[in-house]
Scaffold this motif. Structure first.
Motif, PDB file in Angstrom:
ATOM      1  N   THR A  83     -11.006  -2.331  -5.154  1.00 10.59           N
ATOM      2  CA  THR A  83     -11.004  -3.712  -5.641  1.00 10.59           C
ATOM      3  C   THR A  83     -12.208  -4.486  -5.100  1.00 10.59           C
ATOM      4  O   THR A  83     -12.820  -5.275  -5.813  1.00 10.59           O
ATOM      5  CB  THR A  83      -9.707  -4.428  -5.226  1.00 10.59           C
ATOM      6  OG1 THR A  83      -9.459  -4.109  -3.857  1.00 10.59           O
ATOM      7  CG2 THR A  83      -8.540  -3.991  -6.085  1.00 10.59           C
ATOM      8  N   ASN A 250      -4.414   5.997  -1.073  1.00  9.38           N
ATOM      9  CA  ASN A 250      -4.021   4.613  -1.384  1.00  9.38           C
ATOM     10  C   ASN A 250      -5.152   3.814  -2.018  1.00  9.38           C
ATOM     11  O   ASN A 250      -5.179   2.596  -1.960  1.00  9.38           O
ATOM     12  CB  ASN A 250      -3.543   3.918  -0.115  1.00  9.38           C
ATOM     13  CG  ASN A 250      -2.361   4.668   0.477  1.00  9.38           C
ATOM     14  OD1 ASN A 250      -1.419   4.994  -0.239  1.00  9.38           O
ATOM     15  ND2 ASN A 250      -2.431   4.988   1.754  1.00  9.38           N
ATOM     16  N   GLY A 252      -5.937   3.693  -5.187  1.00  9.95           N
ATOM     17  CA  GLY A 252      -5.715   3.270  -6.560  1.00  9.95           C
ATOM     18  C   GLY A 252      -6.376   4.198  -7.567  1.00  9.95           C
ATOM     19  O   GLY A 252      -6.210   4.048  -8.768  1.00  9.95           O
ATOM     20  N   GLU A 254      -6.566   7.494  -9.599  1.00  7.94           N
ATOM     21  CA  GLU A 254      -5.513   8.418 -10.020  1.00  7.94           C
ATOM     22  C   GLU A 254      -5.844   9.844  -9.582  1.00  7.94           C
ATOM     23  O   GLU A 254      -6.917  10.369  -9.889  1.00  7.94           O
ATOM     24  CB  GLU A 254      -5.356   8.352 -11.547  1.00  7.94           C
ATOM     25  CG  GLU A 254      -4.024   8.912 -12.017  1.00  7.94           C
ATOM     26  CD  GLU A 254      -3.887   8.853 -13.537  1.00  7.94           C
ATOM     27  OE1 GLU A 254      -3.102   9.648 -14.069  1.00  7.94           O
ATOM     28  OE2 GLU A 254      -4.574   8.024 -14.171  1.00  7.94           O
TER      29      GLU A 254
END
Lengths: 432, 530
Positions: A83, A250, A252, A254
């Motif tokens: 992010t 963790n 994000g 895939e």
């Protein structure tokens, strides 16, 4: 200026960096915990065998990177924060990226064997593995016997390495012949015989049940599934590799067995890509497996991804399959597909020289006579010629008739192509 | 790396000690050498012939027994296990000991032959040279000299280590045949033929002439004493002289065009022969850095220019204009200047695009220097060049290049600089052949599509210090002036990527090559064709 951050300085990461530099002025950073400079992983065995020093495995001089404005960071990435487009390093430093390339490679498979984490049990993938090997098995006094599990390419390399230091080796493989999940049985048996001829105690159809520690927590012996106890000081786990992805759990991104990527090698998160051993194709290309832990694949993905990153979206679209290896003294090359058992509608033609170290296996379509692929042992063949023949969809008859044109053996080498032709005609007449 | 080394020293070492049979073999060879040492210290051995025979047989036997111990019980294949662990082959203590021993031997050989027992002013030989008298009398009816001793030992080394090399590479026909060739040329052309011819009654002081030793490697070919002695031998001498000239201008260019410089450097040449056989254990010690490559390019061509200047000076000084020789000094100078200018012009016109920037500067600079020297000769007459006598220039060349560079450093430093330091940095013949190989030859080493794994075996074992991998991992052909075509890169490649070939000139230099394996569209893109 756009900042491309690459995690991993193996062949995939380094290739993408070099090609981005060729095509653009972008800022490039490569992060690696394994080694300061790129080295050829496939050459680790030669360092242990004394053929080369570690620095000889480095394909570029040390100033190559600064000359080409490729920044090298020798650190370990513990998390990726997609992010914020940040990677966090063990040293506490954060690096902000515009585009991130994951080229983290593989680690050795462990299948939950009791004792698999004991001292003296390891695989052979990284530079650290080699360093560990020098501690556990530097010579045959400290390591009186080694047991190697898994009949693949790393296993046979490890066996050759051990043999070079006169360490007795017991080599357990699950299959009937060496690497017979990939090689047709006559090829697999040829290699099995050759490995045994190098005084390796190769045991087919034998698996390890558990590893027994001594009082200090070091390996003392293994027990096979058939119940035999084999005392040893070293266990080499060579039952394949899997992607090195645990630090991404963790993030994000895939994940499955590997990092899932689309045909543009992009992951589920925008501006994050994965190449090489750690990438898993959502839609496998042709007959290829979704995860390919192969040097050439890593290199070619790097070439393709550099195009995409530099503004020319390019799908991962490899050409005809090829590969090579060396089993002790026998060189192996393959072009196109030769399956361990011929595919539906296909047949195999085998030829083996009486010297027992040269052989050819060709897979072809029985109805259309189309040439599908070739394995060669002890005979060097031209990649370019076979690539062309596969593109031109030559028939098996054309290929066998012109094998000489594809020969890449050194000058003055005896070329057995007339023998191959003769045997091919004999088998065809027999089936006709 | 540092971590790795420390670990090794903590936990013990890989096998690098000699096995028992290797020790026995070494001992046999050492006894042979010890006989030579005894002779060197003037121990008066009776039945010299028998002792000499015993010595040479023991040396050969020791080397061959060592080869058997090393390779005899192993399967055919690459035999580089432990090369970098063994002290001798990785610049360790014994490597330095051997280097100092060899270097001292060369210094004594070149400059203090009397220490070896060379009889002065007609006195008979003593010591080591005396030990070789029986063999010398047998071959040519004359006493031995330091050069006879050297030539004999040199030949013994090439033959015995040649057998070892063939054993090591018995699976590789190219290496076997090539080694057979250097063993033959050394024994026949460098040893038996010249020694026996020199002893024939029909010849009047025919100089020792190794027909395969081509100028400028054979830098005294055009010295006055050599020319006069050849000419004194009538048509035989004249034929030999003409063969020498044809070797430079006709035979060499044709063979190099067809096969690359390997036909000479690793198939025929004596220096190459020793490097490939006795020097094989040290091939991996050559420096692969780009810095070394740069030094190589300037140094070897400077030596070539030095060789040309000193030879032209020497020939010019004795030719004169009085008609003693067929050629006058003036016409000689003019023809040399014209030849070099035309050669330069042709390269410039047809091959300019293939030259690097520094090669262009170098070529222009060197041409100017040579022409300037020729101009000075023209004006200064035949005696001197500035204040140097021509023979002083020539003897400086002989001392610096012929003795120090090729012998003391080139061979003496095998265990430190690798086996081809002279061939790579100093040999003027290699410089000429290299230019031909780079610009006018069908020879190349091809790479096999996309099969390279960058392992580095090829670069490590290149005795000429070529970073072969740098080309192979890009899919480029290897076309380097220094490549002597020994074929070891191809032999040690674990993936069958390299092949020495003679092929068409078109597409020989393919610096735009890309590695095979991709979708054809992407490959075109990568190679810039799209």
């Amino acid at each position: 200026m756009e900042h491309i951050v690459i995690i991993g300085n193996g062949i995939a990461g380094v290739t993408v960096a070099r090609h981005i530099r060729k095509l653009s002025d972008k800022r490039i950073t490569i992060i690696s915990a394994e080694s300061e400079f790129f080295f050829s992983r496939t050459a680790l065995m030669y360092v242990y065998m004394g053929h080369m020093k570690f620095e000889h495995t480095q394909p570029y001089e040390n100033d190559f990177w600064s000359k080409n404005r490729i920044e090298l960071v020798h650190d370990y990435v513990h998390t990726v924060e997609t992010t914020a487009k940040k990677v966090h390093l063990n040293s506490g430093r954060d690096i902000i990226y515009d585009k991130l390339v994951l080229a983290t490679g593989s680690i050795s498979n462990k299948f939950g064997w009791p004792g698999q984490d004991l001292e003296g049990v390891q695989g052979l993938v990284s530079k650290q593995d080699l360093e560990q090997l020098e501690i556990t098995a530097p010579n045959n006094k400290i390591c009186k016997r080694a047991v190697i599990i898994g009949g693949g390419l790393i296993g046979v390399e490890l066996a050759e390495m051990m043999a070079s230091r006169h360490i007795p080796v017991t080599f357990l493989i699950r299959e009937k012949g060496f690497w017979s999940g990939v090689l047709p049985m006559p090829n697999a048996q040829l290699i099995s015989r050759h490995v045994k001829s190098h005084h390796i105690d190769l045991r087919e159809e034998e698996e390890m049940a558990e590893i027994i520690p001594d009082d200090s927590g070091k390996v003392k012996a293994i027990i096979t599934k058939k119940g035999e106890t084999i005392p040893c000081d070293f266990v080499g786990l060579c039952a394949g590799v899997r992607p090195r992805i645990s630090f991404l759990e963790n993030s994000g991104i895939e994940l499955q067995r590997g990092i899932l990527v689309d045909r543009h090698l992009e992951t589920s998160v925008k501006d994050v890509y994965a190449i090489g051993d750690c990438a898993q194709q959502r839609e496998p290309v042709g007959e290829r497996k979704p995860i390919e832990a192969v040097w050439y694949t890593g290199r070619m993905m790097g070439e393709a991804l550099a195009q995409t990153i530099c503004g020319n979206p390019t799908q991962w679209n490899p050409g005809h399959w090829f590969n090579s290896a060396k089993f002790f003294d026998i060189e192996y090359q393959t072009y196109g597909w030769v399956w361990s058992n011929p595919k539906e509608g296909h047949a195999h033609f085998h030829w083996e020289h009486e010297d027992g170290v040269r052989a050819v296996t060709i897979e072809y379509d029985v109805a259309t006579r189309k040439f599908i692929g070739i394995n060669t042992f002890g005979i060097r063949m031209k990649h370019e010629v076979f690539d062309q023949w596969l593109t031109d969809q030559k028939t098996v008859d054309e290929v066998v008739a012109s094998l000489k044109e594809a020969c890449f053996n050194p000058e003055f080498f005896n070329r057995p192509f007339d023998l191959i032709k003769k045997e091919f005609q004999a088998t065809q007449n027999a089936t006709a | 790396m540092s971590v790795y080394q420390r670990n090794m020293s903590l936990t013990g070492e890989p096998p690098k000690a000699l096995s028992r049979s290797e020790k026995v073999a070494s001992a046999i060879g050492m006894i042979g050498l010890f006989i030579l040492v005894l002779a060197f210290f003037n121990v008066n051995l009776p039945w010299k012939g028998a002792w000499l025979t015993a010595s040479l047989v023991l040396i050969c036997g020791g080397v061959i027994a060592f080869a058997k111990a090393q390779y005899g019980n192993k399967q055919a294949g690459i035999k580089n296990d432990g090369v970098w662990f063994k002290d001798l082959s990785s610049r360790g203590f014994y490597g330095w000991v051997l280097a100092i021993f060899l270097t001292s031997f060369y210094i004594v050989l070149y400059f203090y032959a009397e220490l070896l027992g060379q009889g002065a002013n007609g006195a008979s030989n003593t010591g080591l040279i005396g030990l070789f008298d029986p063999l010398s009398y047998l071959l040519k009816g004359k006493p031995a000299s330091q050069w006879f001793v050297y030539g004999t030992l040199y030949t013994v080394a090439i033959l015995s280590f040649g057998i070892k090399f063939i054993w090591k590479y018995r699976h590789n026909s190219y290496e076997v045949i090539r080694t057979g060739s250097v063993m033959f040329f050394q024994t026949a052309f460098a040893f038996f033929i010249p020694e026996i011819m020199a002893g024939l009654n029909a010849t009047k002081d025919l100089p020792y002439y190794d027909l395969k030793n081509v100028w400028p490697l054979n830098y005294y070919l055009f010295d006055q004493w050599n020319i006069d002695q050849l000419l004194a031998n009538g048509s035989l001498g004249l034929t030999m002289l003409l063969f020498g000239i044809a070797s430079i201008f006709v035979i060499t260019p044709i063979l190099t065009y067809k096969y690359g410089k390997r036909w000479y450097c690793s198939w025929v040449c004596g220096c190459g022969g020793l490097a490939e056989t006795a020097g094989d254990a040290f091939r991996q010690l050559s420096d692969k850095s780009t810095r070394a490559w740069k030094i190589e390019r300037w140094l070897i061509h400077t030596v070539l220019v030095f060789a040309v200047i000193s030879t032209v000076g020497v020939i010019h000084s004795y030719l004169g204009n009085d008609g003693k020789y067929w050629l006058t000094a003036t016409s000689f100078l003019i023809s040399v200047a014209v030849f070099l200018t035309v050669l330069f012009a042709l390269i410039w016109i047809f091959k300019r695009d293939e030259l690097q920037q520094d090669a262009k500067y170098g070529a222009i600079g060197f041409l100017v220097i040579i022409l300037a020297f020729i101009a000075i000769h023209f004006m200064a007459g035949t005696e001197s060049l500035f204040f140097f006598k021509h023979y002083a220039v020539r003897s400086t060349y002989g001392f610096l290049i012929g003795s120090i560079f090729s012998g003391v450093i080139g061979t003496g430093f095998y265990p430190i600089l690798g086996s081809r330091a002279w061939c790579r940095f100093g040999c003027p013949m290699a410089a000429i052949l290299g230019m031909q190989q780079r610009l006018f030859s069908k020879f190349r080493i091809t790479t096999n599509g996309g099969q390279c794994i960058s392992c580095g075996n090829c670069s490590t074992y290149c005795e000429m210090g070529i970073d072969v991998r740098a080309y192979a991992q890009k899919g480029e052909n290897i076309i380097r002036s220094s490549c002597v075509g020994c074929g070891i890169c191809s032999a040690v490649c674990p993936r069958g990527v390299l092949k020495l070939e003679n092929g068409p000139l078109e597409g020989r230099i393919n610096s735009k090559a890309v590695l095979l394996g991709q979708d054809p569209d992407l490959m075109e893109l990568l190679s810039g064709k799209k």
